[in-house]
Scaffold this active site. Structure first.
Site, PDB file in Angstrom:
ATOM      1  N   ARG A  47       0.855  -1.183   0.000  1.00 10.25           N
ATOM      2  CA  ARG A  47       0.000   0.000   0.000  1.00 10.25           C
ATOM      3  C   ARG A  47       0.891   1.233   0.000  1.00 10.25           C
ATOM      4  O   ARG A  47       2.096   1.142   0.162  1.00 10.25           O
ATOM      5  CB  ARG A  47      -0.955  -0.002   1.201  1.00 10.25           C
ATOM      6  CG  ARG A  47      -0.200  -0.282   2.499  1.00 10.25           C
ATOM      7  CD  ARG A  47      -0.682   0.480   3.673  1.00 10.25           C
ATOM      8  NE  ARG A  47      -0.597   1.919   3.472  1.00 10.25           N
ATOM      9  CZ  ARG A  47       0.530   2.626   3.561  1.00 10.25           C
ATOM     10  NH1 ARG A  47       1.715   2.054   3.795  1.00 10.25           N
ATOM     11  NH2 ARG A  47       0.518   3.938   3.395  1.00 10.25           N
ATOM     12  N   GLN A 184      -2.307   2.794   9.812  1.00 10.05           N
ATOM     13  CA  GLN A 184      -1.008   2.939   9.144  1.00 10.05           C
ATOM     14  C   GLN A 184      -0.042   3.787   9.978  1.00 10.05           C
ATOM     15  O   GLN A 184       1.165   3.599   9.916  1.00 10.05           O
ATOM     16  CB  GLN A 184      -1.182   3.605   7.765  1.00 10.05           C
ATOM     17  CG  GLN A 184      -1.873   2.750   6.730  1.00 10.05           C
ATOM     18  CD  GLN A 184      -3.371   2.997   6.685  1.00 10.05           C
ATOM     19  OE1 GLN A 184      -3.986   3.337   7.684  1.00 10.05           O
ATOM     20  NE2 GLN A 184      -3.971   2.815   5.529  1.00 10.05           N
ATOM     21  N   ASP A 225      -2.673  10.706  -2.778  1.00 11.80           N
ATOM     22  CA  ASP A 225      -2.927   9.647  -3.760  1.00 11.80           C
ATOM     23  C   ASP A 225      -3.244  10.216  -5.129  1.00 11.80           C
ATOM     24  O   ASP A 225      -3.132   9.512  -6.143  1.00 11.80           O
ATOM     25  CB  ASP A 225      -4.060   8.732  -3.284  1.00 11.80           C
ATOM     26  CG  ASP A 225      -3.537   7.801  -2.201  1.00 11.80           C
ATOM     27  OD1 ASP A 225      -3.295   8.291  -1.079  1.00 11.80           O
ATOM     28  OD2 ASP A 225      -3.308   6.619  -2.498  1.00 11.80           O
TER      29      ASP A 225
HETATM   30  O1  MRU Z   1      -4.787   3.311   1.828  1.00 12.18           O
HETATM   31  P1  MRU Z   1      -3.305   3.596   1.845  1.00 12.18           P
HETATM   32  O2  MRU Z   1      -2.643   3.171   3.091  1.00 12.18           O
HETATM   33  O3  MRU Z   1      -2.634   3.072   0.595  1.00 12.18           O
HETATM   34  O4  MRU Z   1      -3.228   5.187   1.780  1.00 12.18           O
HETATM   35  C1  MRU Z   1      -1.969   5.782   1.732  1.00 12.18           C
HETATM   36  C2  MRU Z   1      -2.011   7.264   1.737  1.00 12.18           C
HETATM   37  O5  MRU Z   1      -3.045   7.878   1.827  1.00 12.18           O
HETATM   38  C3  MRU Z   1      -0.692   7.953   1.543  1.00 12.18           C
HETATM   39  O6  MRU Z   1      -0.732   9.232   2.125  1.00 12.18           O
HETATM   40  C4  MRU Z   1      -0.376   8.101   0.046  1.00 12.18           C
HETATM   41  O7  MRU Z   1      -0.625   6.922  -0.650  1.00 12.18           O
HETATM   42  C5  MRU Z   1       1.019   8.517  -0.166  1.00 12.18           C
HETATM   43  S1  MRU Z   1       2.226   7.283   0.237  1.00 12.18           S
HETATM   44  C6  MRU Z   1       3.727   7.987  -0.147  1.00 12.18           C
END
Ligand code: MRU
Length: 337
Positions: A47, A184, A225
């Site tokens: 992720r 996370q 994202d």
């Molecule tokens: O659902 P996730 O854990 O993949 O979400 C991750 C995020 O929102 C991060 O801030 C983003 O992907 C940037 S990671 C460098």
């Protein structure tokens, strides 16, 4: 202590750090076909927007190596998570190779996936260098979700800025939102900063307002994202609340966005597809139900922070400032689709 890599091409398979097992186990999956890569992305074994883009590129390599239906592989990987545009960024490049050279060899796919991985490392480092230049000695930074090395192929984005600020003696403290529902922040960011010896404290997501009110936060640093053409940003659910709180307290919020996260084909945040995940991620924890049976839950994985709440977008080109539409339009990026 060195951090493990998020992923590694072994020559025959994709070795992937299973982020679901952290912080207690550094367990690696050995993925041998594109379907396993897509499943790992859906299940969030890998992720973080940049890491899933790089993993998807290696998924295409596996499909090409196996003589699989490449169209099915592209669409299966593309559908694995809808919000992070890095997935499309990487897959568009792999698809372009096929369009330019329909007889492309497996070695050509491998060379391109290696380039995508190396490019992610380069973008991370350049972005981090620009980000750290914004910070003054004694900075107390608040971070949401996880944006460190294992969310990418390199040093990470927002968490990379925090780690680099620590290495350069600029960081006083890092506050880490735990980041409900998948944690996370407490499971990954705290583990990663612990590895790097960075002083940090985990807080529940709802504690950030109090912390700001008490004058304990100098800057908020987050990843993203997808950045739309007008500067609206999709990032982990809770980022918008954080941006509102930061604005109310006069605290700058910077979004770290490598070029692979910038989507000038999407006009604004409302046009970004927000992934909605299984409500069970909210109603249970570690396999145990935490709500009465039948309780409903809504589980959007991301939210939209409007451009006007963002103090700057940190990219590999430098720090963009409002008005973002023109600042983003001027970037020398190849657009997707
Ligand atoms: O659902 P996730 O854990 O993949 O979400 C991750 C995020 O929102 C991060 O801030 C983003 O992907 C940037 S990671 C460098």
């Amino acid at each position: 202590m060195a951090l493990p890599s998020s992923l590694e091409w072994t020559g025959v398979s994709l070795k992937l750090l299973d982020q679901r097992r952290l912080p207690h186990q550094e367990h690696f999956l050995d993925l041998t076909c594109w379907q396993e890569v897509a499943e790992a992305i859906v299940a969030m074994a890998v992720r973080g927007a940049p890491a899933i883009g790089v993993a998807a590129a290696w998924g295409v390599v596996l499909a090409a190596r196996d003589g699989a239906d490449l169209e099915a592989a592209f669409s299966g990987l593309r559908a694995s998570r809808p919000t992070a545009v890095n997935l499309g960024w990487a897959l568009d490049r792999m698809a372009q190779l096929l369009a330019d050279s329909p007889e492309a060899s497996v070695d050509q796919f491998i060379a391109l996936a290696s380039w995508i991985e190396a490019e992610d490392r380069r973008l991370n480092q350049a972005l981090v260098d620009h980000g750290v230049a914004l910070l003054s000695p004694g900075t107390r930074a608040l971070h949401h979700c996880h944006t460190g090395g294992i969310a990418t192929a390199g040093v990470g984005t927002a968490l990379g800025v925090i780690a680099s600020a620590h290495a350069r003696g600029l960081l006083r403290h890092a506050w880490l939102d735990e980041t409900r529902p998948r944690l996370q922040g407490s499971a990954l960011s705290a583990w990663e900063l612990g590895h790097l010896g960075v002083p940090c404290t985990v807080i529940v997501d709802g504690a950030s307002g109090l912390l700001m009110r008490r004058g304990e936060v100098d800057v908020v640093l987050v990843g993203c994202d997808r950045v739309a053409a007008n500067g609206d940003v999709a990032n982990k659910i809770g980022t918008y609340n954080l941006a509102l709180a930061a604005r109310a307290h006069g605290i700058p919020l910077y979004v770290c966005a490598p070029g692979s996260s910038i989507d000038r084909c999407t006009p604004d945040g409302d046009a970004i597809t927000i992934e909605e995940r299984d409500p069970e991620e909210i109603t249970s924890m570690h396999g145990e139900s935490i709500t009465a049976s039948g309780v409903r839950a809504w589980n959007p994985a991301f939210d939209i922070t409007p451009a006007h709440l963002i103090s700057g977008i940190i990219t590999e080109f430098g720090v963009l400032r409002a008005p973002y539409r023109s600042a983003l339009a001027d970037l020398p990026l190849a657009d997707q689709r």
